[in-house]
Design an enzyme around this catalytic site. Sequence first.
Site, PDB file in Angstrom:
ATOM      1  N   GLU A 190       6.262   5.959  -9.246  1.00  0.00           N
ATOM      2  CA  GLU A 190       4.743   5.910  -9.072  1.00  0.00           C
ATOM      3  C   GLU A 190       4.305   6.801  -8.155  1.00  0.00           C
ATOM      4  O   GLU A 190       3.299   7.454  -8.086  1.00  0.00           O
ATOM      5  CB  GLU A 190       4.400   4.636  -8.953  1.00  0.00           C
ATOM      6  CG  GLU A 190       4.559   3.337  -9.657  1.00  0.00           C
ATOM      7  CD  GLU A 190       4.502   2.089  -9.324  1.00  0.00           C
ATOM      8  OE1 GLU A 190       3.265   1.758  -8.625  1.00  0.00           O
ATOM      9  OE2 GLU A 190       5.206   1.060  -9.526  1.00  0.00           O
ATOM     10  N   HIS A 204       0.077   1.164 -13.135  1.00  0.00           N
ATOM     11  CA  HIS A 204       0.749   0.058 -13.684  1.00  0.00           C
ATOM     12  C   HIS A 204       2.264   0.714 -13.679  1.00  0.00           C
ATOM     13  O   HIS A 204       2.849   1.811 -13.968  1.00  0.00           O
ATOM     14  CB  HIS A 204       0.171  -0.032 -15.089  1.00  0.00           C
ATOM     15  CG  HIS A 204       1.012  -1.283 -15.444  1.00  0.00           C
ATOM     16  ND1 HIS A 204       0.536  -2.619 -15.243  1.00  0.00           N
ATOM     17  CD2 HIS A 204       1.846  -1.771 -16.483  1.00  0.00           C
ATOM     18  CE1 HIS A 204       1.086  -3.594 -15.962  1.00  0.00           C
ATOM     19  NE2 HIS A 204       2.051  -3.006 -16.589  1.00  0.00           N
ATOM     20  N   GLY A 232       0.776  -1.139  -0.082  1.00  0.00           N
ATOM     21  CA  GLY A 232       0.190   0.133  -0.101  1.00  0.00           C
ATOM     22  C   GLY A 232       0.987   1.233   0.071  1.00  0.00           C
ATOM     23  O   GLY A 232       0.293   2.285   0.443  1.00  0.00           O
ATOM     24  N   ASP A 269      -5.306  -3.272 -18.342  1.00  0.00           N
ATOM     25  CA  ASP A 269      -4.294  -2.158 -18.769  1.00  0.00           C
ATOM     26  C   ASP A 269      -4.821  -1.386 -20.175  1.00  0.00           C
ATOM     27  O   ASP A 269      -3.571  -0.884 -20.823  1.00  0.00           O
ATOM     28  CB  ASP A 269      -3.067  -2.843 -18.828  1.00  0.00           C
ATOM     29  CG  ASP A 269      -2.491  -3.320 -17.453  1.00  0.00           C
ATOM     30  OD1 ASP A 269      -3.100  -3.199 -16.341  1.00  0.00           O
ATOM     31  OD2 ASP A 269      -1.892  -4.530 -17.274  1.00  0.00           O
TER      32      ASP A 269
HETATM   33  C1  GAR Z   1       3.179  -1.175  -7.668  1.00  0.00           C
HETATM   34  O1  GAR Z   1       4.366  -1.278  -8.144  1.00  0.00           O
HETATM   35  C2  GAR Z   1       2.145  -1.298  -8.490  1.00  0.00           C
HETATM   36  O2  GAR Z   1       2.302  -0.453  -9.725  1.00  0.00           O
HETATM   37  C3  GAR Z   1       1.840  -2.590  -8.785  1.00  0.00           C
HETATM   38  O3  GAR Z   1       2.172  -3.252  -7.504  1.00  0.00           O
HETATM   39  C4  GAR Z   1       2.882  -2.286  -6.660  1.00  0.00           C
HETATM   40  C5  GAR Z   1       1.994  -1.960  -5.468  1.00  0.00           C
HETATM   41  O4  GAR Z   1       2.864  -1.505  -4.516  1.00  0.00           O
HETATM   42  N1  GAR Z   1       0.621  -2.878  -9.620  1.00  0.00           N
HETATM   43  C6  GAR Z   1       0.402  -3.597 -10.360  1.00  0.00           C
HETATM   44  O5  GAR Z   1       1.394  -4.513 -10.946  1.00  0.00           O
HETATM   45  C7  GAR Z   1      -0.750  -3.830 -11.000  1.00  0.00           C
HETATM   46  N2  GAR Z   1      -0.877  -4.409 -12.357  1.00  0.00           N
HETATM   47  P1  GAR Z   1       2.196  -0.861  -3.258  1.00  0.00           P
HETATM   48  O6  GAR Z   1       1.326  -1.826  -2.869  1.00  0.00           O
HETATM   49  O7  GAR Z   1       3.311  -0.681  -2.445  1.00  0.00           O
HETATM   50  O8  GAR Z   1       1.425   0.386  -3.891  1.00  0.00           O
END
Ligand code: GAR
Length: 199
Positions: A183, A113, A16, A154
């Site tokens: 991100e 993504h 998260g 996506d």
């Molecule tokens: C992030 O890198 C996000 O972009 C990816 O999972 C990670 C979650 O991190 N999402 C995907 O791959 C969805 N297709 P977080 O829980 O620390 O935000």
Amino acid sequence: MADNKKRLAVFCSGTGSNFRALFRAVRERGLPAEMVLCLSNRSQCGAFDFAREQGMETLHLSEKEFETHDAFASAMVAALRERGIDFILLAGYMRKVPDAVVAAWPDRILNIHPALLPKFGGEGMYGIHVHTAVIAAGETESGATVHLVNEEYDKGRIVLQGKVPVLPGDTPEVLAARVLECEHAVYPDALEKLLAGEA
Ligand code: GAR
């Protein structure tokens, strides 16, 4: 004014960290929004820990606990409607959002993504798999994409992208960390655009 604030639900499956970045941005930028719900397919995750620390409601909703996909989708739509949710933010949610939810919140669901879509997206492309594929393809650049969610994995309209280099010797984990930092910068900007009606 409090009643002009858009009601946000955040969907997560893991740590998260994007959720935290979005939460901070809403507060620090004074965005006209309120995060009211954290939904997860997992009963325990870092995202839930953070939500609880903030006094935010958490909701565990797993398809496994429903007899049919339609029953699961209906329960999700009902839960979101009951809470008056305006926008949904997918932040590391590792499940496909049911079509019924996409249909009920058209152009009102964002996803992040960890690559430069349209490359390296689609079914099976999530988390570390994305970075492994980017390195294997010999890319010199990767990044983060925030896009609107439609019925196809996506494929929704891109709202914002941020780029990072892929450096010689990068492992998927090292690249993942570099992209994740990107991100955390891009997603709040994309949320701001969404709230301004510019997504
Ligand atoms: C992030 O890198 C996000 O972009 C990816 O999972 C990670 C979650 O991190 N999402 C995907 O791959 C969805 N297709 P977080 O829980 O620390 O935000």
